[in-house]
Design a protein around this motif. Structure first.
Motif, mmCIF file in Angstrom:
data_model
loop_
_atom_site.group_PDB
_atom_site.id
_atom_site.type_symbol
_atom_site.label_atom_id
_atom_site.label_comp_id
_atom_site.label_asym_id
_atom_site.label_seq_id
_atom_site.Cartn_x
_atom_site.Cartn_y
_atom_site.Cartn_z
ATOM 1 N N ILE A 169 0.940 -1.331 -0.179
ATOM 2 C CA ILE A 169 -0.114 0.044 -0.220
ATOM 3 C C ILE A 169 0.846 1.328 0.047
ATOM 4 O O ILE A 169 0.501 2.157 -0.819
ATOM 5 C CB ILE A 169 -0.907 0.165 1.301
ATOM 6 N N TRP A 174 -3.677 0.046 -6.302
ATOM 7 C CA TRP A 174 -3.450 0.520 -5.005
ATOM 8 C C TRP A 174 -4.837 0.853 -4.350
ATOM 9 O O TRP A 174 -5.094 0.482 -3.187
ATOM 10 C CB TRP A 174 -2.693 1.933 -5.101
ATOM 11 N N ARG A 210 -5.855 -0.841 -0.652
ATOM 12 C CA ARG A 210 -6.149 0.005 0.183
ATOM 13 C C ARG A 210 -7.637 -0.553 0.751
ATOM 14 O O ARG A 210 -8.253 -0.515 1.840
ATOM 15 C CB ARG A 210 -6.671 1.328 -0.141
ATOM 16 N N GLY A 258 3.130 1.412 11.749
ATOM 17 C CA GLY A 258 2.061 1.386 12.829
ATOM 18 C C GLY A 258 2.718 1.612 14.299
ATOM 19 O O GLY A 258 2.792 2.631 14.907
ATOM 20 N N THR A 264 3.059 5.065 16.575
ATOM 21 C CA THR A 264 2.296 4.939 17.743
ATOM 22 C C THR A 264 2.936 5.080 19.034
ATOM 23 O O THR A 264 2.732 5.864 20.192
ATOM 24 C CB THR A 264 1.171 3.833 17.888
ATOM 25 N N THR A 279 4.919 8.462 19.921
ATOM 26 C CA THR A 279 3.807 9.274 20.192
ATOM 27 C C THR A 279 3.618 9.231 21.658
ATOM 28 O O THR A 279 3.628 10.123 22.590
ATOM 29 C CB THR A 279 2.565 9.233 19.536
ATOM 30 N N THR A 317 5.930 13.278 5.130
ATOM 31 C CA THR A 317 4.950 12.205 5.186
ATOM 32 C C THR A 317 5.839 11.249 4.266
ATOM 33 O O THR A 317 6.904 11.543 3.969
ATOM 34 C CB THR A 317 3.711 12.420 4.128
ATOM 35 N N PHE A 328 -1.456 12.538 10.789
ATOM 36 C CA PHE A 328 -1.728 11.283 9.787
ATOM 37 C C PHE A 328 -1.790 11.818 8.501
ATOM 38 O O PHE A 328 -2.208 11.006 7.720
ATOM 39 C CB PHE A 328 -2.863 10.755 10.342
ATOM 40 N N GLY A 360 -3.899 9.712 3.074
ATOM 41 C CA GLY A 360 -3.750 9.666 4.451
ATOM 42 C C GLY A 360 -3.626 8.503 5.095
ATOM 43 O O GLY A 360 -3.909 7.422 4.385
ATOM 44 N N CYS A 361 -2.930 8.280 6.446
ATOM 45 C CA CYS A 361 -2.856 7.163 7.105
ATOM 46 C C CYS A 361 -3.923 6.276 7.431
ATOM 47 O O CYS A 361 -5.049 6.569 7.553
ATOM 48 C CB CYS A 361 -2.323 7.570 8.528
ATOM 49 N N GLY A 408 -3.948 3.540 9.315
ATOM 50 C CA GLY A 408 -4.273 3.285 10.512
ATOM 51 C C GLY A 408 -4.568 4.280 11.615
ATOM 52 O O GLY A 408 -4.512 4.285 12.967
ATOM 53 N N LEU A 458 -7.089 3.416 14.517
ATOM 54 C CA LEU A 458 -6.333 2.514 15.482
ATOM 55 C C LEU A 458 -5.175 2.951 16.467
ATOM 56 O O LEU A 458 -5.475 2.793 17.586
ATOM 57 C CB LEU A 458 -5.850 1.291 14.741
HETATM 58 C C1 HEM Z 1 0.664 7.812 15.712
HETATM 59 C C2 HEM Z 1 0.752 6.703 14.733
HETATM 60 C C3 HEM Z 1 0.704 6.887 13.388
HETATM 61 C C4 HEM Z 1 1.152 8.116 12.630
HETATM 62 C C5 HEM Z 1 1.643 9.505 13.159
HETATM 63 C C6 HEM Z 1 1.046 7.672 11.176
HETATM 64 C C7 HEM Z 1 1.245 8.672 10.248
HETATM 65 C C8 HEM Z 1 1.237 8.245 8.891
HETATM 66 C C9 HEM Z 1 1.586 9.196 7.880
HETATM 67 C C10 HEM Z 1 2.272 10.655 7.842
HETATM 68 C C11 HEM Z 1 1.351 8.677 6.668
HETATM 69 C C12 HEM Z 1 1.793 9.118 5.323
HETATM 70 C C13 HEM Z 1 0.764 9.773 4.546
HETATM 71 C C14 HEM Z 1 0.843 10.278 3.360
HETATM 72 O O1 HEM Z 1 1.744 9.737 2.320
HETATM 73 O O2 HEM Z 1 0.433 11.352 3.039
HETATM 74 C C15 HEM Z 1 0.864 7.101 7.002
HETATM 75 C C16 HEM Z 1 0.702 6.252 6.090
HETATM 76 C C17 HEM Z 1 0.254 4.983 6.266
HETATM 77 N N1 HEM Z 1 -0.128 4.471 7.724
HETATM 78 FE FE1 HEM Z 1 0.051 5.431 9.490
HETATM 79 N N2 HEM Z 1 0.642 6.459 11.056
HETATM 80 C C18 HEM Z 1 0.427 5.827 12.281
HETATM 81 C C19 HEM Z 1 -0.010 4.770 12.704
HETATM 82 C C20 HEM Z 1 -0.271 3.721 11.818
HETATM 83 C C21 HEM Z 1 -1.054 2.261 12.111
HETATM 84 C C22 HEM Z 1 -1.151 1.950 13.475
HETATM 85 C C23 HEM Z 1 -1.093 1.660 10.867
HETATM 86 C C24 HEM Z 1 -1.703 0.150 10.679
HETATM 87 C C25 HEM Z 1 -2.545 -0.372 11.061
HETATM 88 C C26 HEM Z 1 -0.793 2.481 9.927
HETATM 89 C C27 HEM Z 1 -0.605 2.263 8.463
HETATM 90 C C28 HEM Z 1 -0.511 3.217 7.632
HETATM 91 C C29 HEM Z 1 -0.438 2.700 6.179
HETATM 92 C C30 HEM Z 1 -0.757 1.335 5.455
HETATM 93 C C31 HEM Z 1 -0.167 3.982 5.537
HETATM 94 C C32 HEM Z 1 0.094 4.086 3.831
HETATM 95 C C33 HEM Z 1 -1.388 4.764 3.359
HETATM 96 C C34 HEM Z 1 -1.146 4.779 1.568
HETATM 97 O O3 HEM Z 1 -0.354 5.027 1.318
HETATM 98 O O4 HEM Z 1 -2.389 4.695 1.244
HETATM 99 N N3 HEM Z 1 -0.291 3.632 10.283
HETATM 100 N N4 HEM Z 1 0.796 7.032 8.304
#
Ligand code: HEM
Length: 432
Positions: A139, A148, A152, A240, A244, A247, A307, A370, A376-377, A379, A382
């Motif tokens: 992803i 994608w 997703r 993930g 987390t 933070t 990001t 996020f 956008g994220c 997760g 969660l």
């Molecule tokens: C405090 C915790 C978290 C923060 C601050 C965070 C932040 C982010 C950020 C900034 C991105 C990039 C978004 C972008 O490119 O514009 C991202 C992508 C992603 N995050 Fe998180 N995340 C967190 C927790 C999690 C958790 C718990 C999971 C899994 C269950 C997760 C799964 C993903 C996935 C799969 C993507 C890629 C989405 C895509 O490209 O379509 N994240 N996250």
């Protein structure tokens, strides 16, 4: 002719050749540069701006002052458009979301190393299952398009099937929060670092969601599992658990540095939950100060300064500049979270930024740890649950303090793609 006499012409012709090659490369780079790109700092031939960026983690902030909210930098031959500040980030990721939601094709790629796994195959296949479920290898790095979208959709549905958004998920997180509290109790008032424990606790939440069970922190299978996952998928855990747990570590650091704020959070916990009732996501709306404190942690700690790199999915324009299809786009979330125009005294930890005169929590759309838009994220829900439930449970049970006589840890953190607090020790005093 002498030896040196023979060597000189050869030496000079080598130099001339090198110079010619450099000129050709420079001409190709300059001529290949599309018209009307955003301006940007002049870089070195071949290397571009990579050295300035490596030398100074704040270079983007400096360049944005000179070139504006959209500028071009070069890391070697790779052209990157940098977006700095909330309004341009929103314009690209929300208003022009389709154009700015791809990923560069040359993103780092980890491949599973089957040979080294040996008898840990079961763990390996379970890990691959998580990988297929919501693997960032699929992803996160997949360019924008039907593949994608499919991945997703599948990941979101699977997380929902595993109970995301349901009370059962809260139960799993609370079980882990209790176990973490019990582990902290064993420290019996001694100073300790919470880093490893927090990482295990948050990893265990994923384990109990996906494998249906949690593990003791010193369980060797758990350690093997974490190790294998580390090798096969660090990115899933990076996506993930790392963010987390980081933070949550920042949240505890701010609590030991600001005992008055910790006390106010605890007063709110006591008045809403009392000493024994476990928190639930439903309590969030009754706990504006706790909510504001966690929002301020997200803003100031800025765990994700950038990001994952985006790319344009078609030729597009932004603020009057042309950006060709396939150009890498760097989104500087830090520039939003520390913008003095949005947040007076941006480096001060102050939850009251998010509290109005009536004492209610005020959501500000500019807090975007996020990210926003289609990429956008995944997760977020969660992660928000884990952070609220674990933080609230811990502060209900303990008061966190600096060990006696210990110097105050710095609030600045370690610069990097994951903005971590400096290592610190704390003491947990059980509350009566
Ligand atoms: C405090 C915790 C978290 C923060 C601050 C965070 C932040 C982010 C950020 C900034 C991105 C990039 C978004 C972008 O490119 O514009 C991202 C992508 C992603 N995050 Fe998180 N995340 C967190 C927790 C999690 C958790 C718990 C999971 C899994 C269950 C997760 C799964 C993903 C996935 C799969 C993507 C890629 C989405 C895509 O490209 O379509 N994240 N996250």
């Amino acid at each position: 002719m002498s030896f040196w006499g023979n060597m000189f012409p050869a030496f000079w012709s080598l130099q001339v050749m090198l110079l010619a090659v450099l000129c050709v490369i420079a001409t190709l780079v300059l001529c290949g540069r599309p018209r009307n790109l955003p301006p940007g700092p002049r870089g070195l031939p071949i290397l571009g701006n990579v050295l300035s960026r490596m030398k100074d983690p704040w270079s983007y902030a400096k360049w944005s002052k000179k070139y504006g909210d959209v500028f071009t930098v070069y890391f070697g031959p790779k052209r990157i458009i940098v977006l700095h500040g909330y309004s341009v980030i929103r314009e690209a990721l929300v208003k022009k979301s389709k154009d700015f939601s791809s990923r560069p094709l040359n993103q780092a790629f980890l491949s599973p190393d089957g040979k080294t796994l040996g008898k840990k195959n079961i763990i390996y296949f379970k890990s691959l299952f998580i990988h297929n479920l919501c693997s960032p290898l699929g992803i996160v790095e997949e360019p924008y398009g039907p593949k994608w979208k499919e991945q997703r959709k599948f990941a979101v549905m699977s997380l929902r099937d595993f109970g995301l958004g349901k009370r059962s998920m809260e139960g799993k997180i609370l079980e882990e929060a209790r176990a973490l509290g019990d582990e902290i109790c064993k420290k019996d008032g001694r100073a300790f670092s919470i880093s490893q424990m927090m990482q295990s606790a948050v990893s265990n939440v994923i384990c109990s969601i996906v494998f249906g069970r949690r593990y003791e922190y010193d369980d060797t299978t758990f350690k093997d599992l974490l190790e294998s996952i580390d090798r096969i998928v660090y990115q899933l855990f990076l996506a993930g658990t790392d963010k987390t747990s980081t933070t949550l570590r920042w949240a505890l650091l701010y609590m030991i540095l600001h005992p008055d704020i910790q006390e106010k959070v605890q007063q709110e916990i006591d008045s809403v939950l009392g000493p024994n009732q476990e928190p639930s996501m439903e309590h969030r709306s009754q706990m504006p100060y706790t909510e504001a404190t966690l929002t301020e942690v997200n803003r100031l700690a800025a765990v994700t300064p950038l990001t994952v790199q985006h790319a344009t999915s078609s030729d597009t324009t932004l603020r009057g500049y042309n950006i060709p299809k396939g150009t890498a786009v760097e989104i500087v979330l830090l520039s939003v979270h520390h913008d003095p125009q949005l947040w007076p005294e941006p480096y001060k930890f102050d939850p009251t930024r998010f509290i109005n005169d009536a004492g209610r929590y005020v959501k500000r759309e500019e807090v975007i740890p996020f990210s926003i838009g289609r990429r956008g994220c995944l997760g977020e829900q969660l992660a928000r649950m884990e952070i609220f439930l674990i933080f609230t449970s811990l502060l209900q049970r303990f008061t966190f303090k600096l060990p006696g006589g210990a110097p105050k840890p710095s609030e600045e953190g370690i610069p990097g793609p994951l903005h971590q607090p400096v290592p610190f020790m704390l003491v947990a005093e059980p509350r009566k």
